[in-house]
Each structure stands twice: as structure tokens, then as C-alpha cells.
Motif scaffolding. Sequence first.
Motif, PDB file in Angstrom:
ATOM      1  N   ILE A   4      54.433 108.416  66.185  1.00 17.73           N
ATOM      2  CA  ILE A   4      54.393 107.902  64.823  1.00 17.73           C
ATOM      3  C   ILE A   4      53.108 108.446  64.227  1.00 17.73           C
ATOM      4  O   ILE A   4      52.005 108.082  64.664  1.00 17.73           O
ATOM      5  N   GLU A   5      53.240 109.362  63.271  1.00 17.25           N
ATOM      6  CA  GLU A   5      52.058 109.973  62.662  1.00 17.25           C
ATOM      7  C   GLU A   5      52.399 110.469  61.268  1.00 17.25           C
ATOM      8  O   GLU A   5      53.541 110.828  60.993  1.00 17.25           O
ATOM      9  N   ASP A   6      51.397 110.456  60.403  1.00 17.12           N
ATOM     10  CA  ASP A   6      51.573 110.897  59.018  1.00 17.12           C
ATOM     11  C   ASP A   6      52.742 110.181  58.352  1.00 17.12           C
ATOM     12  O   ASP A   6      53.537 110.789  57.634  1.00 17.12           O
ATOM     13  N   VAL A   7      52.878 108.894  58.632  1.00 19.41           N
ATOM     14  CA  VAL A   7      53.929 108.024  58.081  1.00 19.41           C
ATOM     15  C   VAL A   7      55.317 108.638  58.331  1.00 19.41           C
ATOM     16  O   VAL A   7      56.156 108.740  57.441  1.00 19.41           O
ATOM     17  N   ALA A   8      55.541 109.033  59.597  1.00 16.95           N
ATOM     18  CA  ALA A   8      56.834 109.600  59.995  1.00 16.95           C
ATOM     19  C   ALA A   8      57.036 109.420  61.494  1.00 16.95           C
ATOM     20  O   ALA A   8      56.067 109.303  62.255  1.00 16.95           O
ATOM     21  N   PHE A   9      58.299 109.381  61.899  1.00 14.66           N
ATOM     22  CA  PHE A   9      58.661 109.416  63.315  1.00 14.66           C
ATOM     23  C   PHE A   9      58.866 110.883  63.683  1.00 14.66           C
ATOM     24  O   PHE A   9      59.591 111.596  62.993  1.00 14.66           O
ATOM     25  N   HIS A  32      52.575 100.127  61.859  1.00 16.62           N
ATOM     26  CA  HIS A  32      53.993 100.444  61.712  1.00 16.62           C
ATOM     27  C   HIS A  32      54.804  99.495  62.586  1.00 16.62           C
ATOM     28  O   HIS A  32      54.247  98.754  63.398  1.00 16.62           O
ATOM     29  N   THR A  33      56.137  99.562  62.423  1.00 17.82           N
ATOM     30  CA  THR A  33      57.063  98.894  63.324  1.00 17.82           C
ATOM     31  C   THR A  33      58.171  99.887  63.678  1.00 17.82           C
ATOM     32  O   THR A  33      58.359 100.896  62.990  1.00 17.82           O
ATOM     33  N   GLN A  44      63.178  95.003  67.818  1.00 18.25           N
ATOM     34  CA  GLN A  44      62.105  94.942  66.827  1.00 18.25           C
ATOM     35  C   GLN A  44      60.795  95.043  67.594  1.00 18.25           C
ATOM     36  O   GLN A  44      60.528  94.216  68.457  1.00 18.25           O
ATOM     37  N   SER A  45      59.981  96.022  67.277  1.00 20.00           N
ATOM     38  CA  SER A  45      58.743  96.224  68.034  1.00 20.00           C
ATOM     39  C   SER A  45      57.671  95.199  67.710  1.00 20.00           C
ATOM     40  O   SER A  45      56.780  94.983  68.511  1.00 20.00           O
ATOM     41  N   GLY A  46      57.730  94.624  66.540  1.00 16.71           N
ATOM     42  CA  GLY A  46      56.585  93.861  66.062  1.00 16.71           C
ATOM     43  C   GLY A  46      55.547  94.831  65.505  1.00 16.71           C
ATOM     44  O   GLY A  46      55.747  96.045  65.509  1.00 16.71           O
ATOM     45  N   ASP A  47      54.451  94.297  65.017  1.00 14.48           N
ATOM     46  CA  ASP A  47      53.416  95.131  64.406  1.00 14.48           C
ATOM     47  C   ASP A  47      52.731  96.012  65.450  1.00 14.48           C
ATOM     48  O   ASP A  47      52.347  95.526  66.518  1.00 14.48           O
ATOM     49  N   MET A  48      52.596  97.288  65.130  1.00 12.74           N
ATOM     50  CA  MET A  48      51.953  98.244  66.028  1.00 12.74           C
ATOM     51  C   MET A  48      50.743  98.846  65.329  1.00 12.74           C
ATOM     52  O   MET A  48      50.886  99.601  64.366  1.00 12.74           O
ATOM     53  N   GLU A  49      49.552  98.509  65.821  1.00 13.38           N
ATOM     54  CA  GLU A  49      48.357  99.129  65.280  1.00 13.38           C
ATOM     55  C   GLU A  49      48.159 100.497  65.915  1.00 13.38           C
ATOM     56  O   GLU A  49      48.878 100.879  66.842  1.00 13.38           O
ATOM     57  N   ARG A  50      47.187 101.245  65.437  1.00 12.58           N
ATOM     58  CA  ARG A  50      46.891 102.570  66.004  1.00 12.58           C
ATOM     59  C   ARG A  50      46.660 102.441  67.505  1.00 12.58           C
ATOM     60  O   ARG A  50      45.952 101.553  67.962  1.00 12.58           O
ATOM     61  N   GLY A  51      47.313 103.316  68.276  1.00 12.69           N
ATOM     62  CA  GLY A  51      47.169 103.304  69.726  1.00 12.69           C
ATOM     63  C   GLY A  51      48.202 102.465  70.451  1.00 12.69           C
ATOM     64  O   GLY A  51      48.338 102.567  71.661  1.00 12.69           O
ATOM     65  N   ARG A  69      59.415  98.697  59.155  1.00 10.05           N
ATOM     66  CA  ARG A  69      59.526  97.575  58.215  1.00 10.05           C
ATOM     67  C   ARG A  69      58.556  97.730  57.040  1.00 10.05           C
ATOM     68  O   ARG A  69      58.848  97.318  55.925  1.00 10.05           O
ATOM     69  N   TYR A  70      57.394  98.323  57.272  1.00  8.23           N
ATOM     70  CA  TYR A  70      56.388  98.483  56.219  1.00  8.23           C
ATOM     71  C   TYR A  70      56.622  99.713  55.345  1.00  8.23           C
ATOM     72  O   TYR A  70      56.149  99.767  54.214  1.00  8.23           O
ATOM     73  N   HIS A  71      57.308 100.708  55.889  1.00 12.07           N
ATOM     74  CA  HIS A  71      57.506 101.979  55.187  1.00 12.07           C
ATOM     75  C   HIS A  71      58.989 102.359  55.253  1.00 12.07           C
ATOM     76  O   HIS A  71      59.389 103.118  56.137  1.00 12.07           O
ATOM     77  N   PRO A  72      59.800 101.828  54.343  1.00 13.28           N
ATOM     78  CA  PRO A  72      61.254 102.016  54.426  1.00 13.28           C
ATOM     79  C   PRO A  72      61.711 103.471  54.303  1.00 13.28           C
ATOM     80  O   PRO A  72      62.864 103.762  54.606  1.00 13.28           O
TER      81      PRO A  72
END
Length: 81
Positions: A4-9, A32-33, A44-51, A69-72
Motif C-alpha cells: 500500500i503506497e502512494d494511495v494505491a494497492f 489505510h484499511t 476488514q483489516s481495521g485501521d493500518m498505520e504506516r508499517g 475505507r478512507y480512500h474509496p
Amino acid sequence: RIAIEDVAFRPDTLVASVGDTVTWSNQDIVWHTVSAGDGGGPWQSGDMERGAAFTVVLPVPGTIRYTCRYHPTMNGVLVVR
């Protein structure tokens, strides 16, 4: 492994086999989620911070679409054979 990088999978489409383990790793600076299905599943992963990372084992064949969920506009597809 899906980054998950640059707001993309990356990659946004992955072909895998039943029984494979898939891990998403957040390498982005924002949270991200990994959200598949209608809010409750198949996961559902839940909230994922960097790392942070999220892992699933693929139990059945099929096509699974997922999003953040945050970036449709962030979308991915798993094709499980």
C-alpha cells in the motif's frame, strides 16, 4: 505481498491459489484499511498505520474486490483459483 503506497494497492490485481496467504503492507504515510465485502466481510483489516500489515489465507476460489475505507478510489482485486 501487496504494498500500500502512494494511495494505491500495488499490484491492484493479484491472481492466487486456494490456500495461499496474502499480506498487505502499509508503506504509505497515511492510514489505510483493506475492506472486502459490505462492511462485514469477507474481511476488514481495521485501521493500518504506516508499517502495519494485514494477512489472510484464501479458503475458496472466486473473485474478491476490496477497497480502502478512507480512500474509496483505492481498489483492488484478488482472483483466487
